[in-house]
Design a protein around this motif. Structure first.
Motif, short mmCIF file in Angstrom:
data_model
loop_
_atom_site.label_atom_id
_atom_site.label_comp_id
_atom_site.label_asym_id
_atom_site.label_seq_id
_atom_site.Cartn_x
_atom_site.Cartn_y
_atom_site.Cartn_z
N GLU A 67 0.81 -1.22 0.00
CA GLU A 67 0.00 0.00 0.00
C GLU A 67 0.84 1.26 0.00
O GLU A 67 0.31 2.36 -0.17
N SER A 68 2.15 1.13 0.18
CA SER A 68 3.01 2.30 0.26
C SER A 68 3.01 3.08 -1.05
O SER A 68 3.09 2.51 -2.14
N LYS A 69 2.93 4.40 -0.94
CA LYS A 69 2.98 5.28 -2.11
C LYS A 69 4.35 5.92 -2.28
O LYS A 69 4.56 6.75 -3.15
N GLU A 70 5.31 5.52 -1.43
CA GLU A 70 6.64 6.10 -1.49
C GLU A 70 7.39 5.61 -2.73
O GLU A 70 7.35 4.43 -3.07
N LYS A 116 -5.88 0.51 5.21
CA LYS A 116 -5.38 -0.38 4.15
C LYS A 116 -3.95 -0.81 4.43
O LYS A 116 -3.58 -1.97 4.21
N THR A 117 -3.13 0.13 4.92
CA THR A 117 -1.73 -0.20 5.22
C THR A 117 -1.65 -1.19 6.38
O THR A 117 -0.86 -2.14 6.35
N ALA A 144 -0.20 -5.01 6.51
CA ALA A 144 0.78 -5.43 7.51
C ALA A 144 0.32 -6.70 8.23
O ALA A 144 1.13 -7.59 8.53
N ILE A 145 -0.97 -6.80 8.50
CA ILE A 145 -1.52 -8.01 9.13
C ILE A 145 -1.29 -9.21 8.23
O ILE A 145 -0.92 -10.30 8.70
N ARG A 146 -1.47 -9.04 6.93
CA ARG A 146 -1.23 -10.15 6.00
C ARG A 146 0.25 -10.55 6.02
O ARG A 146 0.59 -11.74 5.90
N GLU A 147 1.13 -9.59 6.18
CA GLU A 147 2.56 -9.90 6.27
C GLU A 147 2.86 -10.64 7.57
O GLU A 147 3.66 -11.59 7.59
N VAL A 148 2.22 -10.24 8.66
CA VAL A 148 2.38 -10.94 9.93
C VAL A 148 1.93 -12.39 9.78
O VAL A 148 2.59 -13.32 10.27
N GLN A 149 0.82 -12.61 9.09
CA GLN A 149 0.34 -13.98 8.88
C GLN A 149 1.34 -14.80 8.06
O GLN A 149 1.51 -15.99 8.29
N ARG A 150 1.99 -14.16 7.10
CA ARG A 150 3.01 -14.85 6.31
C ARG A 150 4.20 -15.22 7.18
O ARG A 150 4.74 -16.34 7.08
#
Length: 237
Positions: A17-20, A111-112, A116-122
């Motif tokens: 979701e990062s726009k950077e 959304k961000t 991040a929660i999906r990354e934690v689950q991974r």
């Protein structure tokens, strides 16, 4: 007993979701905590984070006699914007803090966090975690039971129920040019419109950092020390 607040490790990630434009600029920090909100049997943490009795009793209390770990995502660059309101002219009266969490019009903070929660689950599926049979605590959070568990809508509901600010606050005495209506201090830490008053702490940092604020806080103090020494020496010339 030797860990810092129970934190065993941490990492920074950049979500989808990062726009950077900078590929190395993270938007989330993840804390790896040995234990959880129930580790102290509901004595302190539940009060510090203002969890209701219903949420604690249904969600965390069943874990009091179990081994657990918490992977806690922290939003580094929130788009939502809060403010502080004075309650009186007396400096002894506490001000009101209006965090206004998750009020950004594009809902990007939510959304961000979900990314991040999906990354934690991974991460939970890594062999190092599965070695201990790590699995998600799948009890629906009170207030969100009507939503499909683990859906994006469920996590948005959960985030709006239990999110909190965690340390490292900045920006309440923002440094900036005098044309900026939000600026409180100039580049010498002098408060605009007040004689002989400077502010030297993390409140002068104008934007949230992608870091903890201990070292920046020390740096700000050292900078003020240099400014005062220079002023004193110049007074003797």
């Amino acid at each position: 007993m030797s860990s810092l607040g129970g934190v065993e490790a941490f990492t920074y990630i950049k979500t989808k979701e990062s726009k950077e434009t900078n590929k190395k600029y993270p938007d989330i920090e993840i804390l790896f905590v040995g234990g959880g909100m129930q580790t102290d049997q509901g004595l302190i943490y539940r009060k510090a984070f203002a969890f209701t009795d219903e949420i604690y009793e249904k969600f965390w209390k069943p874990l009091e006699d179990k081994n657990s770990a918490t992977l806690c995502p922290l939003l580094m660059h929130p788009k939502s914007y809060g403010y502080i309101e004075l309650t009186s002219k007396s400096p002894l009266d506490a001000p009101k803090f209006h965090g206004r969490y998750f009020t950004d019009p594009e809902n990007s903070d939510i959304k961000t966090f979900i990314a991040a929660i999906r990354e934690v689950q991974r991460i939970m599926e890594f062999p190092s975690m599965q070695r201990y049979d790590a699995k998600l605590h799948n009890v629906p959070l009170p207030g969100c039971e009507h939503l499909e568990f683990d859906s994006d809508d469920y996590w948005e509901c959960a985030l709006r129920h239990v999110s909190a600010t965690l340390h490292h606050q900045v920006g309440t005495c923002k440094m900036g040019p005098d044309q900026d209506p939000e600026a409180v201090v100039d580049n010498e830490l002098k408060v605009y419109g007040v004689k002989n008053l400077r502010v030297a702490d993390c409140s002068v940092i104008p934007l949230p950092l992608t870091a903890h604020t201990n070292a920046p806080g020390i740096m700000i103090g050292e900078k003020l020390s240099d400014l005062l020494k220079e002023k004193w020496l110049n007074s003797w010339k």
